[in-house]
Design a protein around this motif. Sequence first.
Motif, PDB file in Angstrom:
ATOM      1  N   GLU A 128       0.833  -1.205   0.000  1.00 48.82           N
ATOM      2  CA  GLU A 128       0.000   0.000   0.000  1.00 48.82           C
ATOM      3  C   GLU A 128       0.870   1.260   0.000  1.00 48.82           C
ATOM      4  N   GLN A 129       1.880   1.269   0.873  1.00 48.22           N
ATOM      5  CA  GLN A 129       2.734   2.466   0.989  1.00 48.22           C
ATOM      6  C   GLN A 129       3.644   2.617  -0.224  1.00 48.22           C
ATOM      7  N   LEU A 130       4.093   1.495  -0.784  1.00 51.03           N
ATOM      8  CA  LEU A 130       4.946   1.580  -1.970  1.00 51.03           C
ATOM      9  C   LEU A 130       4.155   2.152  -3.152  1.00 51.03           C
ATOM     10  N   ASP A 131       2.895   1.743  -3.296  1.00 51.45           N
ATOM     11  CA  ASP A 131       2.063   2.304  -4.369  1.00 51.45           C
ATOM     12  C   ASP A 131       1.903   3.805  -4.201  1.00 51.45           C
ATOM     13  N   LYS A 132       1.825   4.250  -2.949  1.00 47.79           N
ATOM     14  CA  LYS A 132       1.732   5.695  -2.691  1.00 47.79           C
ATOM     15  C   LYS A 132       2.989   6.393  -3.168  1.00 47.79           C
ATOM     16  N   ALA A 133       4.142   5.819  -2.799  1.00 53.60           N
ATOM     17  CA  ALA A 133       5.422   6.435  -3.186  1.00 53.60           C
ATOM     18  C   ALA A 133       5.541   6.491  -4.704  1.00 53.60           C
ATOM     19  N   LEU A 134       5.110   5.426  -5.391  1.00 50.61           N
ATOM     20  CA  LEU A 134       5.205   5.398  -6.860  1.00 50.61           C
ATOM     21  C   LEU A 134       4.250   6.410  -7.492  1.00 50.61           C
ATOM     22  N   ALA A 135       3.160   6.726  -6.778  1.00 53.12           N
ATOM     23  CA  ALA A 135       2.217   7.724  -7.289  1.00 53.12           C
ATOM     24  C   ALA A 135       2.646   9.140  -6.930  1.00 53.12           C
ATOM     25  N   GLY A 136       3.821   9.267  -6.302  1.00 54.65           N
ATOM     26  CA  GLY A 136       4.345  10.595  -5.962  1.00 54.65           C
ATOM     27  C   GLY A 136       3.801  11.138  -4.653  1.00 54.65           C
ATOM     28  N   GLN A 137       3.120  10.284  -3.892  1.00 54.98           N
ATOM     29  CA  GLN A 137       2.592  10.732  -2.593  1.00 54.98           C
ATOM     30  C   GLN A 137       3.562  10.342  -1.478  1.00 54.98           C
ATOM     31  N   ALA A 138       3.428  11.032  -0.324  1.00 52.36           N
ATOM     32  CA  ALA A 138       4.311  10.733   0.803  1.00 52.36           C
ATOM     33  C   ALA A 138       3.850   9.444   1.483  1.00 52.36           C
ATOM     34  N   MET A 139       4.824   8.601   1.844  1.00 56.01           N
ATOM     35  CA  MET A 139       4.472   7.383   2.585  1.00 56.01           C
ATOM     36  C   MET A 139       4.048   7.768   4.000  1.00 56.01           C
ATOM     37  N   GLN A 140       3.153   6.975   4.566  1.00 55.76           N
ATOM     38  CA  GLN A 140       2.766   7.218   5.959  1.00 55.76           C
ATOM     39  C   GLN A 140       3.180   5.994   6.761  1.00 55.76           C
ATOM     40  N   ILE A 141       4.335   6.117   7.435  1.00 57.02           N
ATOM     41  CA  ILE A 141       4.838   4.981   8.206  1.00 57.02           C
ATOM     42  C   ILE A 141       4.442   5.178   9.660  1.00 57.02           C
ATOM     43  N   SER A 142       3.702   4.232  10.172  1.00 55.53           N
ATOM     44  CA  SER A 142       3.237   4.342  11.553  1.00 55.53           C
ATOM     45  C   SER A 142       4.428   4.286  12.507  1.00 55.53           C
ATOM     46  N   PRO A 143       4.410   5.108  13.577  1.00 56.03           N
ATOM     47  CA  PRO A 143       5.544   5.104  14.517  1.00 56.03           C
ATOM     48  C   PRO A 143       5.758   3.726  15.148  1.00 56.03           C
ATOM     49  N   GLY A 144       4.690   2.946  15.262  1.00 60.76           N
ATOM     50  CA  GLY A 144       4.806   1.619  15.883  1.00 60.76           C
ATOM     51  C   GLY A 144       5.193   0.520  14.903  1.00 60.76           C
ATOM     52  N   ALA A 145       5.481   0.896  13.662  1.00 60.87           N
ATOM     53  CA  ALA A 145       5.792  -0.130  12.652  1.00 60.87           C
ATOM     54  C   ALA A 145       7.082  -0.857  13.002  1.00 60.87           C
ATOM     55  N   ALA A 146       7.131  -2.136  12.674  1.00 55.76           N
ATOM     56  CA  ALA A 146       8.332  -2.937  12.955  1.00 55.76           C
ATOM     57  C   ALA A 146       9.521  -2.336  12.201  1.00 55.76           C
ATOM     58  N   ASP A 147      10.679  -2.464  12.798  1.00 52.07           N
ATOM     59  CA  ASP A 147      11.891  -1.867  12.217  1.00 52.07           C
ATOM     60  C   ASP A 147      12.151  -2.405  10.806  1.00 52.07           C
ATOM     61  N   ASP A 148      11.900  -3.697  10.634  1.00 48.28           N
ATOM     62  CA  ASP A 148      12.128  -4.345   9.338  1.00 48.28           C
ATOM     63  C   ASP A 148      11.259  -3.699   8.254  1.00 48.28           C
ATOM     64  N   LEU A 149       9.988  -3.475   8.592  1.00 43.34           N
ATOM     65  CA  LEU A 149       9.051  -2.874   7.637  1.00 43.34           C
ATOM     66  C   LEU A 149       9.446  -1.421   7.358  1.00 43.34           C
ATOM     67  N   ARG A 150       9.737  -0.703   8.412  1.00 40.78           N
ATOM     68  CA  ARG A 150      10.071   0.725   8.271  1.00 40.78           C
ATOM     69  C   ARG A 150      11.298   0.908   7.381  1.00 40.78           C
ATOM     70  N   THR A 151      12.348   0.132   7.639  1.00 38.26           N
ATOM     71  CA  THR A 151      13.568   0.291   6.836  1.00 38.26           C
ATOM     72  C   THR A 151      13.358  -0.187   5.394  1.00 38.26           C
ATOM     73  N   ALA A 152      12.495  -1.196   5.222  1.00 40.84           N
ATOM     74  CA  ALA A 152      12.201  -1.656   3.847  1.00 40.84           C
ATOM     75  C   ALA A 152      11.471  -0.548   3.085  1.00 40.84           C
ATOM     76  N   LEU A 153      10.557   0.143   3.761  1.00 39.76           N
ATOM     77  CA  LEU A 153       9.828   1.236   3.108  1.00 39.76           C
ATOM     78  C   LEU A 153      10.758   2.399   2.801  1.00 39.76           C
ATOM     79  N   GLU A 154      11.641   2.703   3.756  1.00 38.61           N
ATOM     80  CA  GLU A 154      12.594   3.801   3.514  1.00 38.61           C
ATOM     81  C   GLU A 154      13.503   3.473   2.327  1.00 38.61           C
TER      82      GLU A 154
END
Lengths: 271, 185
Positions: free
Chosen positions: A13-39
């Motif tokens: 969901e967040q990657l599709d946002k980034a590809l559409a030119g929108q800002a990703m919304q990473i929840s502060p409680g997201a697992a480190d693995d997910l957060r760094t993969a999104l970054e």
Amino acid sequence: MARAYEEERVFAEQLDKALAGQAMQISPGAADDLRTALEFSQRMVNLRPDPRLQFRTVLKVNLIQQLKEKEERQPSGRSWFWSVMPREPIWQATLVLAIMLVVGGVIWGTLFHPFTTNVVKVPTAPTVTSTAPAPTAAATTASTAAPANPYLAAQGSTDKPVYQSGEPVKIEISWQNLTSQDLTINEFPPIVSLMETSDAQPVYTFAAGKSSRILTPGQKAVFSYTWDQRDAQGNLVAPGRYYLELEELYYNGQAVKMDFSQPVNFDISIK
Amino acid sequence: MLTLLTLAEIVEKVGSSAAESFAAFYEQYLPKVYRYINYRVSDVPTSEDLTSMVFEKALNKFKSFDSRKAGFSTWIFTIARNTLIDHFRSRRQTETVGLETVMDNPSPLDSPEEEAERAEEISLLNSCLSGLSAPEKEIISLKFGAEMTNRQIAGVLSLTESNVGVILYRAVRKLRDNFRGRQDG
């Protein structure tokens, strides 16, 4: 297992946002693995190459030139025969062979079977019925997923999850204006395709409507379709799983992805 | 007031000639097709040649395109995939993945240092990409190059949507770890 599935869903969901030119919304409680993969994905999006301006321009000029030359040549020089003749030699040979077979067949039929009558089956056209668009005030279903675009949210449903082969499929789709302004959809309702899940190819497409529709902020318009389970050629489609897909729309020349808030799937079973 | 249009309407509004219609289509899809190909081949000249071939094929078939059979996106990426398959077959080369640095097209806002850093990162990412499996490379190309949804990718590759999600997530994490490792090392 459930956590892994949830992470994959959020990631997509967040990657599709980034590809559409929108800002990703990473929840502060997201697992480190997910957060760094999104970054890292955001970094990959930023590093994507663009075609060189010179290449882009030269190719465009060449292609348009070729097309214009074709357009100019067509009315003057080409006979009807060459306009229907394919360009590839293999297809030309196939067409010639097919013509020879047909001619041979006609001669054979005339000489040896003069009284045989041929019955030509004409495929019936797909039956599509629709009701006039009817705006409704309240939302019929709650959606937890984020809207596909900032302009228009689409929700769809079928009257049953499973249909017998040949049974009419009743579909209802609603479009809701998500903006704070009046929203005009020039061809309402937009194009809707029935897709076969096994190969993600459209089996039937409901063409866009011919009338323009204005939706006030928050207003929802509902449209009903009936699909007779026939493809564009009028043949009954095979049993299996199908889903609905919306054609993208355009705002100021930019594509606006149209997705359903929730996927709309249904099955066709053998009688 | 905001107005949403279909691509067919844009094509119609842009002009009546096929040339003008094709130009609108070209502007929309060139970057995606180019990026998709660039993820799959190792250099910019080959990417440009193959992209040109894709659009020439599209041009020849443009008038016969039938939107009832497939969307523009499905149609053009089917041509692009087939062109790549023919390319790999004719070259008999093993598939390589590359994002070659295009230094004659830098961002106008970047300083020379930033440009150099970006080129280095692209080069590093390029070598990390070559360590992925064939399905992972294909999915990365369709996602980051063609900007397809997981569902569209699933359709193209005959996989389930959830399978695409799993492979994509795994591939990106693999790239991230590899990228970090090489940066630190």
